[in-house]
Design a protein around this motif. Structure first.
Motif, PDB file in Angstrom:
ATOM      1  N   MET A 180       0.804  -1.231   0.000  1.00  0.00           N
ATOM      2  CA  MET A 180       0.000   0.000   0.000  1.00  0.00           C
ATOM      3  C   MET A 180       0.836   1.280   0.000  1.00  0.00           C
ATOM      4  O   MET A 180       0.451   2.279   0.583  1.00  0.00           O
ATOM      5  N   LYS A 181       2.005   1.220  -0.650  1.00  0.00           N
ATOM      6  CA  LYS A 181       2.875   2.404  -0.679  1.00  0.00           C
ATOM      7  C   LYS A 181       3.051   2.946  -2.089  1.00  0.00           C
ATOM      8  O   LYS A 181       4.024   3.630  -2.392  1.00  0.00           O
ATOM      9  N   GLY A 206      -2.336   2.191  -2.498  1.00  0.00           N
ATOM     10  CA  GLY A 206      -2.756   2.451  -1.128  1.00  0.00           C
ATOM     11  C   GLY A 206      -3.901   3.438  -1.060  1.00  0.00           C
ATOM     12  O   GLY A 206      -4.582   3.557  -0.047  1.00  0.00           O
ATOM     13  N   SER A 227      -5.432  -4.511  -1.523  1.00  0.00           N
ATOM     14  CA  SER A 227      -5.564  -4.029  -0.147  1.00  0.00           C
ATOM     15  C   SER A 227      -6.460  -2.809   0.000  1.00  0.00           C
ATOM     16  O   SER A 227      -7.289  -2.746   0.904  1.00  0.00           O
ATOM     17  N   MET A 228      -6.299  -1.834  -0.896  1.00  0.00           N
ATOM     18  CA  MET A 228      -7.053  -0.587  -0.700  1.00  0.00           C
ATOM     19  C   MET A 228      -8.557  -0.782  -0.846  1.00  0.00           C
ATOM     20  O   MET A 228      -9.327   0.069  -0.433  1.00  0.00           O
ATOM     21  N   LYS A 236      -5.652  -1.400   9.306  1.00  0.00           N
ATOM     22  CA  LYS A 236      -6.106  -2.369   8.310  1.00  0.00           C
ATOM     23  C   LYS A 236      -7.276  -3.224   8.789  1.00  0.00           C
ATOM     24  O   LYS A 236      -7.214  -4.461   8.776  1.00  0.00           O
TER      25      LYS A 236
END
Lengths: 256, 212
Positions: A180-181, A206, A227-228, A236
């Motif tokens: 997420m970066k 992210g 993930s986002m 999270k």
């Protein structure tokens, strides 16, 4: 008007569970995939990708029953991948409600399948998924859920995939998976610039600004993430979510 | 009941799911006797033009579709199913169903930034009034995925246009035959509205005594 870029949640499944990985390794169990798809459908997302990451590794067929349940809840474009090795499997997946099949391992191990599938079902039905990792400073492509190194570089494999007949290419950066970066913009741009088919970027999203960056600076045609769309907040917490139409317009991703 | 024609190509499940949401019965079929009793016909399709046309020929559907069209049964072609309604396509060498006078041509651009296929959500303009568009207010967007598009002989047969490099026919109509290049079954509420209208058209046709 020009097509707006697509924002695509990618759901990972293994053995009927919805999961999320970090760098293709550590897994978090998230819940029931069909339920997640219902929520995404209500949110009116652009497109959804469903990848069974255990199928090839465990020598399993696509889970048609689960994939059918998912498709019956989703009135949006759908692609699915994982464990696809034959034309019959592709036929079945297209028939149960998926417009596109995503092929990763067979792209390297059985490239003839790509050509045959594109001839029979059209290029737009066949998507190549390229999983890249950085090795000694160079990008290398991996197959079998990132466990097997191939001889290909991402740009060479992308060109080969286009030559074989795919209508779209997903470029995934394993090192950024679940982090997420942000995406690896350089990698996405490299790939997007050497092919004429649409390129979908995944690996590292992210938030909205990451999507925007990969679409604008990475020349991606669509931005995908895991993930986002399934986590909320710094800690999270599991929450099925997607940026709203309004947020994407305000960010300048969708033209109003 | 609406017959969703099964000739081995295309996304049949999504269409029947959407009709189910609307509350209309549908049958995925290539059986002539079932098709004859239907109030409307949907011709789906994904893939190459010649593959589609030869499958229609092999399954005997070509003749059935032509006869039903002649009888006035509402017909909706989607994606490749729309392209097959025309005369021919640059993608193949076989003749199409020739129910609407158009040919399919591949996208050609001077601008290399535009990718082929045209894939994604795009907005459309309505070119004429038609019951299939009834009640559709505001800007509508639909999911497209195609490399070829219809070029109509008569501009009066163009129902909707979309702009991708240049303006092209996103939907076509002639009498009881409608074709849509995009995928209403994959276009959320925008597509649901189209199917609802198609179902209304079919029910009206059925109530008039058609499809018996």
């Amino acid at each position: 008007m020009f097509t707006r870029p697509r924002i695509i949640p990618t759901l990972l499944i293994d053995d009927r569970d919805l999961i999320k990985t970090v760098q293709f390794g550590k897994r978090t169990y998230l819940g029931d995939p069909v339920n997640a798809v219902k929520i995404f459908n209500r949110k009116g997302i652009d497109e959804l990708s469903v990848l069974d990451i255990g199928a090839t590794k465990n020598d399993r067929e696509p889970d048609y029953e689960l994939l059918k349940d998912i498709a019956s809840e989703a009135f949006m474009p759908l692609s699915c991948g994982g464990g696809i090795r034959t034309l019959d499997q592709i036929h079945e997946l297209l028939a149960i409600g998926y417009e596109k099949v995503v092929i990763n391992t067979a792209l390297v191990k059985n490239p003839g399948l790509i050509t045959k599938a594109a001839e029979r079902y059209g290029s737009q039905s066949v998507v190549a998924s390229i999983d890249a990792k950085k090795c000694m400073g160079d990008y290398k492509c991996f197959v079998t859920d990132g466990t097997e190194e191939s001889k290909w570089s991402p740009t060479e494999l992308a060109k080969e995939a286009e030559r074989l007949g795919v209508g779209e290419i997903i470029i995934n950066f394993i090192d950024n998976d679940g982090m997420m970066k942000g995406y690896d913009i350089a990698l996405v741009k490299q790939v997007a610039d050497v092919v004429s088919v649409p390129v979908v970027a995944i690996g590292g999203a992210g938030g909205i600004k990451d999507l925007k960056k990969v679409l604008q600076e990475g020349h991606a045609h669509a931005a995908s993430g895991g993930s986002m769309f399934v986590y909320y907040g710094r800690l999270k917490a599991v929450l099925i979510t997607a940026p709203s139409e309004k947020e994407l317009k305000e960010a300048g991703i969708y033209k109003s | 009941m609406i017959a969703i024609l099964d000739y081995g190509l295309g996304n049949l499940g999504s269409i029947s799911n959407m009709l189910k949401v609307i509350g209309e019965k549908s049958k995925i079929t290539s059986d002539k006797n079932i098709i004859k009793t239907a109030d409307g016909i949907i011709l789906p399709g994904v893939g190459a033009f010649d593959a589609g046309m030869s499958r229609l020929d092999e399954t005997g559907l070509t003749e059935i579709i032509k006869a039903e069209a002649q009888d006035g049964v509402p017909i909706l072609g989607i994606c490749l199913g729309m392209q097959l309604l025309g005369r021919c396509s640059e993608e193949g060498s076989l003749s199409g169903l020739s129910l609407i006078p158009f040919e399919c041509k591949r996208f050609r651009f001077n601008d290399n930034a535009l990718k082929i296929p045209h894939m994604g959500w795009d907005t459309v303009d309505f070119k004429k009034q038609h019951p299939i568009l009834q009640g559709l207010a505001g800007q509508q967007r639909y999911y497209f995925v195609h490399s070829y598009h219809a070029v109509c002989d008569e501009s009066a047969d163009v129902l909707m246009t979309c702009d991708y490099g240049y303006e092209f026919a996103a939907a076509v109509v002639k009498d009881n035959v409608i074709g849509m290049q995009f995928h209403p079954e994959k276009s959320h509420d925008f597509g649901l509205a189209i199917f609802s209208n198609f179902v209304k058209i079919c029910r009206e046709y059925g109530n008039r005594g058609g499809g018996m």
